[in-house]
Scaffold this motif. Structure first.
Motif, PDB file in Angstrom:
ATOM      1  N   GLY A 142       0.773  -1.213  -0.050  1.00 23.98           N
ATOM      2  CA  GLY A 142      -0.068   0.174   0.113  1.00 23.98           C
ATOM      3  C   GLY A 142       0.982   1.207  -0.121  1.00 23.98           C
ATOM      4  O   GLY A 142       0.393   2.327  -0.373  1.00 23.98           O
ATOM      5  N   GLU A 143       2.224   1.048   0.181  1.00 24.17           N
ATOM      6  CA  GLU A 143       2.956   2.362   0.281  1.00 24.17           C
ATOM      7  C   GLU A 143       3.164   2.902  -1.045  1.00 24.17           C
ATOM      8  O   GLU A 143       3.469   1.944  -2.101  1.00 24.17           O
ATOM      9  CB  GLU A 143       4.457   2.108   1.048  1.00 24.17           C
ATOM     10  N   THR A 144       3.513   4.233  -1.182  1.00 22.47           N
ATOM     11  CA  THR A 144       3.985   4.533  -2.540  1.00 22.47           C
ATOM     12  C   THR A 144       5.397   4.762  -2.645  1.00 22.47           C
ATOM     13  O   THR A 144       6.256   5.288  -1.802  1.00 22.47           O
ATOM     14  CB  THR A 144       3.338   6.037  -2.549  1.00 22.47           C
ATOM     15  N   VAL A 145       5.940   3.851  -3.773  1.00 19.51           N
ATOM     16  CA  VAL A 145       7.359   4.132  -4.064  1.00 19.51           C
ATOM     17  C   VAL A 145       7.667   4.749  -5.531  1.00 19.51           C
ATOM     18  O   VAL A 145       7.043   4.438  -6.298  1.00 19.51           O
ATOM     19  CB  VAL A 145       7.627   2.448  -4.121  1.00 19.51           C
ATOM     20  N   LEU A 146       8.566   5.608  -5.245  1.00 15.23           N
ATOM     21  CA  LEU A 146       8.972   6.327  -6.425  1.00 15.23           C
ATOM     22  C   LEU A 146      10.348   5.789  -6.895  1.00 15.23           C
ATOM     23  O   LEU A 146      11.083   5.674  -5.857  1.00 15.23           O
ATOM     24  CB  LEU A 146       9.139   7.929  -6.127  1.00 15.23           C
ATOM     25  N   VAL A 147      10.593   5.542  -8.180  1.00  7.96           N
ATOM     26  CA  VAL A 147      11.728   5.144  -8.751  1.00  7.96           C
ATOM     27  C   VAL A 147      12.323   5.886  -9.841  1.00  7.96           C
ATOM     28  O   VAL A 147      11.646   5.851 -10.918  1.00  7.96           O
ATOM     29  CB  VAL A 147      11.707   3.707  -9.190  1.00  7.96           C
ATOM     30  N   SER A 148      13.518   6.509  -9.644  1.00  7.67           N
ATOM     31  CA  SER A 148      14.008   7.342 -10.846  1.00  7.67           C
ATOM     32  C   SER A 148      14.655   6.353 -11.723  1.00  7.67           C
ATOM     33  O   SER A 148      15.478   5.230 -11.106  1.00  7.67           O
ATOM     34  CB  SER A 148      14.667   8.358 -10.327  1.00  7.67           C
ATOM     35  N   GLY A 149      15.169   6.713 -12.862  1.00  9.99           N
ATOM     36  CA  GLY A 149      16.073   5.921 -13.824  1.00  9.99           C
ATOM     37  C   GLY A 149      15.290   4.491 -13.940  1.00  9.99           C
ATOM     38  O   GLY A 149      15.813   3.407 -13.938  1.00  9.99           O
ATOM     39  N   ALA A 150      14.089   4.530 -14.134  1.00  8.72           N
ATOM     40  CA  ALA A 150      13.001   3.482 -13.735  1.00  8.72           C
ATOM     41  C   ALA A 150      13.241   2.304 -15.058  1.00  8.72           C
ATOM     42  O   ALA A 150      12.902   0.961 -14.625  1.00  8.72           O
ATOM     43  CB  ALA A 150      11.667   3.648 -13.617  1.00  8.72           C
ATOM     44  N   ALA A 151      13.503   2.651 -16.033  1.00 10.30           N
ATOM     45  CA  ALA A 151      13.579   2.031 -17.292  1.00 10.30           C
ATOM     46  C   ALA A 151      14.888   1.176 -17.335  1.00 10.30           C
ATOM     47  O   ALA A 151      15.412   0.404 -18.253  1.00 10.30           O
ATOM     48  CB  ALA A 151      13.273   2.497 -18.280  1.00 10.30           C
ATOM     49  N   GLY A 152      15.937   1.594 -16.376  1.00 16.79           N
ATOM     50  CA  GLY A 152      17.262   1.067 -16.725  1.00 16.79           C
ATOM     51  C   GLY A 152      17.383  -0.307 -15.889  1.00 16.79           C
ATOM     52  O   GLY A 152      16.431  -0.843 -15.445  1.00 16.79           O
ATOM     53  N   ALA A 153      18.637  -0.978 -15.853  1.00 18.12           N
ATOM     54  CA  ALA A 153      18.990  -2.330 -15.325  1.00 18.12           C
ATOM     55  C   ALA A 153      18.504  -2.354 -13.732  1.00 18.12           C
ATOM     56  O   ALA A 153      17.760  -3.423 -13.368  1.00 18.12           O
ATOM     57  CB  ALA A 153      20.418  -2.459 -15.210  1.00 18.12           C
ATOM     58  N   VAL A 154      18.801  -1.510 -13.008  1.00 16.05           N
ATOM     59  CA  VAL A 154      18.479  -1.611 -11.617  1.00 16.05           C
ATOM     60  C   VAL A 154      17.120  -1.118 -11.430  1.00 16.05           C
ATOM     61  O   VAL A 154      15.984  -1.916 -10.766  1.00 16.05           O
ATOM     62  CB  VAL A 154      19.533  -0.705 -10.492  1.00 16.05           C
ATOM     63  N   GLY A 155      16.564   0.077 -11.966  1.00 13.63           N
ATOM     64  CA  GLY A 155      15.290   0.620 -11.859  1.00 13.63           C
ATOM     65  C   GLY A 155      14.272  -0.271 -12.103  1.00 13.63           C
ATOM     66  O   GLY A 155      13.164  -0.394 -11.313  1.00 13.63           O
ATOM     67  N   LEU A 295       8.633 -11.547 -12.594  1.00 11.91           N
ATOM     68  CA  LEU A 295       9.575 -10.576 -12.793  1.00 11.91           C
ATOM     69  C   LEU A 295      10.101 -10.918 -14.492  1.00 11.91           C
ATOM     70  O   LEU A 295      10.766 -11.579 -14.793  1.00 11.91           O
ATOM     71  CB  LEU A 295      11.070 -10.824 -12.011  1.00 11.91           C
ATOM     72  N   LYS A 296      10.001  -9.675 -15.162  1.00 14.97           N
ATOM     73  CA  LYS A 296      10.299  -9.841 -16.396  1.00 14.97           C
ATOM     74  C   LYS A 296      11.700  -9.254 -16.766  1.00 14.97           C
ATOM     75  O   LYS A 296      12.073  -8.271 -16.193  1.00 14.97           O
ATOM     76  CB  LYS A 296       9.391  -8.838 -17.526  1.00 14.97           C
ATOM     77  N   VAL A 297      12.496  -9.562 -17.823  1.00 10.73           N
ATOM     78  CA  VAL A 297      13.934  -9.107 -17.831  1.00 10.73           C
ATOM     79  C   VAL A 297      13.731  -8.776 -19.483  1.00 10.73           C
ATOM     80  O   VAL A 297      13.285  -9.221 -20.606  1.00 10.73           O
ATOM     81  CB  VAL A 297      14.735 -10.362 -17.752  1.00 10.73           C
ATOM     82  N   ARG A 298      14.558  -7.413 -19.481  1.00 10.64           N
ATOM     83  CA  ARG A 298      14.694  -6.771 -20.743  1.00 10.64           C
ATOM     84  C   ARG A 298      16.254  -6.426 -20.777  1.00 10.64           C
ATOM     85  O   ARG A 298      16.921  -5.868 -19.793  1.00 10.64           O
ATOM     86  CB  ARG A 298      13.907  -5.694 -21.133  1.00 10.64           C
ATOM     87  N   GLU A 299      17.044  -6.877 -21.728  1.00  4.62           N
ATOM     88  CA  GLU A 299      18.365  -6.444 -22.105  1.00  4.62           C
ATOM     89  C   GLU A 299      18.688  -5.545 -23.346  1.00  4.62           C
ATOM     90  O   GLU A 299      17.961  -5.649 -24.127  1.00  4.62           O
ATOM     91  CB  GLU A 299      19.192  -7.728 -22.418  1.00  4.62           C
ATOM     92  N   LYS A 323      18.935  -3.942 -18.970  1.00  2.00           N
ATOM     93  CA  LYS A 323      20.631  -4.079 -18.618  1.00  2.00           C
ATOM     94  C   LYS A 323      21.225  -3.851 -19.911  1.00  2.00           C
ATOM     95  O   LYS A 323      20.964  -4.780 -20.968  1.00  2.00           O
ATOM     96  CB  LYS A 323      20.845  -5.550 -18.055  1.00  2.00           C
ATOM     97  N   ALA A 324      22.089  -3.119 -19.954  1.00  2.00           N
ATOM     98  CA  ALA A 324      23.358  -2.934 -20.979  1.00  2.00           C
ATOM     99  C   ALA A 324      24.370  -3.980 -20.858  1.00  2.00           C
ATOM    100  O   ALA A 324      24.983  -4.088 -19.905  1.00  2.00           O
ATOM    101  CB  ALA A 324      23.774  -1.552 -21.161  1.00  2.00           C
ATOM    102  N   ILE A 325      24.369  -4.862 -22.084  1.00  2.00           N
ATOM    103  CA  ILE A 325      25.357  -5.730 -22.022  1.00  2.00           C
ATOM    104  C   ILE A 325      26.169  -5.890 -23.192  1.00  2.00           C
ATOM    105  O   ILE A 325      25.474  -5.456 -24.327  1.00  2.00           O
ATOM    106  CB  ILE A 325      24.698  -7.168 -21.970  1.00  2.00           C
ATOM    107  N   VAL A 326      27.362  -6.550 -23.354  1.00  2.00           N
ATOM    108  CA  VAL A 326      28.061  -6.378 -24.641  1.00  2.00           C
ATOM    109  C   VAL A 326      28.375  -7.842 -24.922  1.00  2.00           C
ATOM    110  O   VAL A 326      28.998  -8.505 -24.153  1.00  2.00           O
ATOM    111  CB  VAL A 326      29.468  -5.681 -24.583  1.00  2.00           C
TER     112      VAL A 326
END
Ligand SMILES: NC(=O)c1ccc[n+]([C@@H]2O[C@H](COP(=O)([O-])OP(=O)(O)OC[C@H]3O[C@@H](n4cnc5c(N)ncnc54)[C@H](OP(=O)(O)O)[C@@H]3O)[C@@H](O)[C@H]2O)c1
Length: 328
Positions: A142-155, A295-299, A323-326
């Protein structure tokens, strides 16, 4: 003996936005193994924002720092036979030699899980999200969570975990496409910070009662504005401050001490390496959520070792989603 490898060396410390001339791509002779040593060949190498601030402390003409997932291709160490997958912190190199001490093996994965996840959602960035959110800020349903950089690997992992925990999740990212992606992941509210003229007004609109948990990936003015919009008893996970990494002159934030006191806020910086002894706990839970489809994963994959520098600087222009990978 396999002959030659390739590596990226730090030629100059970055000053402002990194330049390719600050680095040097070179060939090197792979050494003969001594008793107890192994030779590994990289399959995927991680590029991460921390490389920018941490490389400032690295000596010049040494390997650019970083983690990879690599296969043992020659072994004189019974603990790491040929074919073992490991997660060496050897930096930007196609080949590396190790004596096996402090070398983490890649966790065993079901066949359908790509090995690259071991340097992303099932590796450093996933573990950062897991402990940085759950251990540092302990969000409640029920709490409100704000995430910045949300579309990045950690976010993106932070936001998804917060949803799994029953929170209302607001994410900010730097493009409309990224905001669409966050909606697909189940974020309740998303906004493009680059086209938001008044961040304070936006946060008041999306969280009229205030923010309980702020997971900070960006620092700077964004973080300051978010903190001024926190509820009494709010918690702040200070994960990173990418908005400042390429600034030539460090900027002081507006004073936040008043609201820290009046709203009884808890703000804590953390480094994922603090959680080395609990790493398996996070990876086990993250794998379970991936298997369950929660939990969906995008690279964001760049092909070719010679393109590592481009993949690295893409992090600072926001070219990556996930997540950025080479792929070496
Ligand atoms: N504490 C720890 O142990 C730990 C561990 C891992 C990472 N981190 C930190 O966590 C943060 C995220 O890392 P990550 O690996 O997940 O990287 P990431 O988010 O996958 O990639 C970086 C993203 O940051 C955004 N960005 C770039 N320049 C920006 C700026 N000037 N202002 C605001 N956003 C900017 C871009 O997205 P947009 O398009 O949205 O701008 C870019 O895609 C970083 O600050 C990193 O240093 C900390």
């Amino acid at each position: 003996m396999p002959g030659k490898g390739k590596r990226w060396m730090l030629a100059k410390h970055f000053d402002g936005f990194p330049k390719e001339s600050d680095m040097r791509l070179e060939e090197f002779d792979i050494p003969e193994l001594k008793e107890g040593e192994i030779l590994m060949e990289a399959e995927y190498i991680s590029v991460d924002p921390y490389m920018r601030p941490y490389s400032a402390k690295a000596p010049l003409n040494t390997l650019m720092i970083g983690q990879q997932v690599a296969k043992v291709i020659e072994s004189r160490n019974a603990d790491f036979p040929v074919g073992t997958w490991a997660l060496p912190l050897t930096g930007w190199t196609t080949h590396s030699v190790s004596d096996g001490k402090n070398l983490m093996k890649a966790p065993p994965l079901p066949e359908e899980i790509p090995r690259s996840y071991t340097i992303g959602s099932l590796g450093m960035t996933g573990v950062t999200a897991y402990f940085g959110l759950l251990d540092v800020s302990d969000p409640k349903p029920g709490e409100t969570v704000l995430v910045s950089g949300a579309a990045g690997a950690v976010g993106n992992v932070v936001g998804q975990i917060a949803k799994i925990k029953g929170c209302r999740v607001i994410g900010s990212a730097g493009s409309e496409e990224k905001c669409e992606y966050l909606k697909e992941l189940g974020f309740d509210e998303v906004f493009n910070y680059k086209t938001t003229p008044n961040l304070d007004a936006k946060l008041k609109e999306l969280a009229p009662d205030g923010i309980d948990v702020y997971f900070d990936n960006v620092g700077g003015e964004f973080a300051a504005t978010a903190i001024l919009n926190m509820k009494i008893g709010g918690r702040i996970s200070c994960c990173g401050s990418i908005s400042g990494y390429n600034l030539k002159e460090k900027q002081l934030l507006p004073s936040l001490f008043g609201v820290m006191v009046t709203n009884h806020l808890k703000m804590q910086g953390f480094n994922v390496m603090q959680y080395m002894t609990r790493w398996a706990e996070a990876v086990t839970q993250l794998s379970k959520w991936i298997n369950e489809g929660k939990l969906k994963v995008r690279e964001h994959r760049t092909d070719g070792f010679e393109n590592m520098f481009k993949a690295f600087t893409d992090l600072f222009t926001g070219a990556n989603t996930g997540k950025a990978i080479v792929k070496v």
